[in-house]
Design a protein around this motif. Structure first.
Motif, PDB file in Angstrom:
ATOM      1  N   ALA A  96       0.829  -1.207   0.000  1.00  0.00           N
ATOM      2  CA  ALA A  96       0.000   0.000   0.000  1.00  0.00           C
ATOM      3  C   ALA A  96       0.862   1.255   0.000  1.00  0.00           C
ATOM      4  O   ALA A  96       0.609   2.205  -0.754  1.00  0.00           O
ATOM      5  CB  ALA A  96      -0.932  -0.003   1.212  1.00  0.00           C
ATOM      6  N   ILE A  97       1.895   1.272   0.832  1.00  0.00           N
ATOM      7  CA  ILE A  97       2.794   2.427   0.890  1.00  0.00           C
ATOM      8  C   ILE A  97       3.520   2.598  -0.440  1.00  0.00           C
ATOM      9  O   ILE A  97       3.702   3.712  -0.943  1.00  0.00           O
ATOM     10  CB  ILE A  97       3.791   2.290   2.049  1.00  0.00           C
ATOM     11  CG1 ILE A  97       3.047   2.241   3.398  1.00  0.00           C
ATOM     12  CG2 ILE A  97       4.794   3.443   2.041  1.00  0.00           C
ATOM     13  CD1 ILE A  97       2.210   3.445   3.718  1.00  0.00           C
ATOM     14  N   ALA A  98       3.931   1.475  -1.051  1.00  0.00           N
ATOM     15  CA  ALA A  98       4.632   1.528  -2.342  1.00  0.00           C
ATOM     16  C   ALA A  98       3.727   2.108  -3.424  1.00  0.00           C
ATOM     17  O   ALA A  98       4.191   2.810  -4.332  1.00  0.00           O
ATOM     18  CB  ALA A  98       5.110   0.138  -2.733  1.00  0.00           C
ATOM     19  N   LEU A  99       2.431   1.809  -3.342  1.00  0.00           N
ATOM     20  CA  LEU A  99       1.481   2.330  -4.336  1.00  0.00           C
ATOM     21  C   LEU A  99       1.140   3.806  -4.115  1.00  0.00           C
ATOM     22  O   LEU A  99       0.583   4.448  -4.998  1.00  0.00           O
ATOM     23  CB  LEU A  99       0.189   1.499  -4.314  1.00  0.00           C
ATOM     24  CG  LEU A  99       0.294   0.083  -4.889  1.00  0.00           C
ATOM     25  CD1 LEU A  99      -0.993  -0.689  -4.628  1.00  0.00           C
ATOM     26  CD2 LEU A  99       0.590   0.138  -6.385  1.00  0.00           C
ATOM     27  N   GLY A 100       1.445   4.333  -2.916  1.00  0.00           N
ATOM     28  CA  GLY A 100       1.191   5.752  -2.670  1.00  0.00           C
ATOM     29  C   GLY A 100       0.245   6.048  -1.526  1.00  0.00           C
ATOM     30  O   GLY A 100      -0.146   7.206  -1.331  1.00  0.00           O
TER      31      GLY A 100
END
Length: 454
Positions: free
Chosen positions: A102-106
């Motif tokens: 989720a963090i990697a996706l923004g």
């Protein structure tokens, strides 16, 4: 709390398919206007309509309530449509892996279920605070980047900066100002700048003298008493009176007929007016700013505009350069208008292609800023992806006449060839690739590069 008061609260979108948890979150977040959605389709519709700055997202959404695929798809869609939205993701499914993805996706933050309302409330409050700070910083940065001066006038050209500095100097002096320039150069915006930079507390009142029939213009300016003429059923103040203590902007002053010019001259000399049908002089403290695109000197010379009125109106004369005389401003304004209309219309368009920038620089802009704004507004609607092309601006010919470099020329040729081949192949990718003599992967790469859709 009334419904009106609630509508003024910050908007928080809760994407959660559990109706009981939805109700609990609605109750917990009383300081926000709560928007709730139970699936991706409903969430995206609400995002488009309401534009909430903060979203809480449960990854387990139907039709995959026991997994995360639908939640991640919703996250990607939200961030593609509204990249500035703070999305707080909640999940109980493989928490660590979900958090990292989720963090990697923004995603802005992550919280593991079961939810602690107080802790999540702190995360939500911090998200709103950070969004507000970023929004303010973005507005300030855009003003600096775009050279916004004099109440919103956007320019970086020395010719226009000289005009705005002149306006700022004369604004505090109680003198009449005449703005001369072609249509679409921003005369009314500068007139408002004169008023805003002055110490006058009254209204800014504008009237376009060319847009009102000659028989009605006198009544519009000076007002009339009840019964002064057929249809005058009540006493009505004119624009001059409405601007008491403020500024009256007379746009297209060159179109005022000679008989009315005499009455305007008396007002400017004596600072009193009489309404049509009235007998009582009315003292008025109104500053006059006027504008015209016509050759006012020639009109004075041929007698179609009174010389004595001209000198009363033209205590300060400011000549406004056309957009073609403001090097660099067309690109600056184009980017400003694209941000404005893309946000208003929910368009994905975010930037201009090299051929579009070349066309903007090459075009003479006979309609000035008004023409540029209309073309960019149309392009924000017509653009098929994130990039506005010269074709979207309807400026393909201009792009061809003055190209920035060989890369831009090649991009124009590639785009045209791909569009023509797609049309001949009726959108079939294999057929298009055969017509162009390239492989399907190469065609896909080119279409992705140029943001083209089949």
């Amino acid at each position: 709390m009334t419904e009106t008061a609630r509508k003024q609260l910050p908007k928080l979108l809760i994407i959660e398919d559990d109706a009981g948890l939805q109700r609990q979150l609605r109750w917990a977040y009383d300081g926000y206007e709560i928007l709730a959605a139970g699936d991706r389709e409903e969430a995206i519709a609400m995002l488009r309509a309401e534009e909430p700055p903060v979203v809480t997202l449960d990854l387990g959404l139907p039709p995959d309530p026991d997994g995360t695929s639908e939640g991640f798809a919703t996250l990607e869609t939200i961030l593609s449509l509204r990249p500035d939205t703070k999305v707080i993701v909640a999940s109980g499914h493989g928490a660590r892996e979900s958090m990292l993805r989720a963090i990697a996706l923004g995603a802005w933050d992550f919280y593991q279920k079961p939810i602690d309302i107080d802790a999540l409330g702190l995360i939500v409050a911090r998200a709103f605070h950070v969004h507000a700070l970023e929004d303010e910083n973005r507005r300030l940065a855009e003003r600096v980047e775009a050279g916004a001066v004099l109440g919103g006038m956007i320019t970086g050209a020395p010719e226009m900066l000289k005009v705005t500095r002149t306006i700022e100097r004369v604004a505090s002096a109680d003198v009449s100002v005449m703005l001369l320039g072609a249509s679409g150069t921003g005369k009314e915006l500068l007139a408002r700048g004169v008023h805003d930079a002055s110490k006058r507390k009254g209204q800014f009142v504008a009237i376009n003298c060319a847009a009102i029939p000659e028989t009605l213009l006198e009544s519009e300016l000076f007002g009339h008493e009840k019964g002064a003429f057929t249809g005058a059923v009540k006493t009505t103040e004119g624009k001059i009176e409405l601007a008491q203590g403020g500024t009256l902007f007379l746009d297209e002053i060159g179109d005022v007929p000679l008989p009315l010019q005499v009455k305007l001259l008396r007002f400017l000399q004596e600072r009193v007016i009489e309404r049509i049908g009235g007998r009582k002089p009315i003292a008025v403290d109104t500053r006059v700013v006027c504008a015209t695109h016509r050759d006012i000197d020639a009109m004075v010379a041929d007698g179609s505009f009174r010389e004595d009125l001209y000198y009363r109106l033209a205590e300060i004369v400011v000549r406004i350069p056309s957009l073609a005389e403001r090097p660099g401003d067309a690109g600056l304004l184009a980017r400003h208008f694209l941000r404005k209309y893309a946000a208003q219309m929910g368009s994905a368009a975010r930037s201009f292609s090299p051929d579009a920038l070349a066309a903007i620089d090459a075009w003479s802009w006979p309609g000035n800023v008004r023409e540029l704004e209309n073309r960019v507004k149309r392009a924000a609607i017509m653009a098929e992806g994130k990039t506005v092309t010269a074709a979207d601006l309807d400026l393909e010919t201009a792009a061809e006449t003055e190209l920035v470099n060989l890369k831009a020329a090649r991009e124009i040729a590639d785009r045209r060839a791909i569009r023509h081949a797609l049309a001949r192949a009726e959108g079939n990718i294999s057929g298009t690739a055969r017509l162009l003599g390239i492989s399907r992967p190469t065609l896909y790469d080119l279409m992705k590069s140029y943001d083209l859709q089949p």
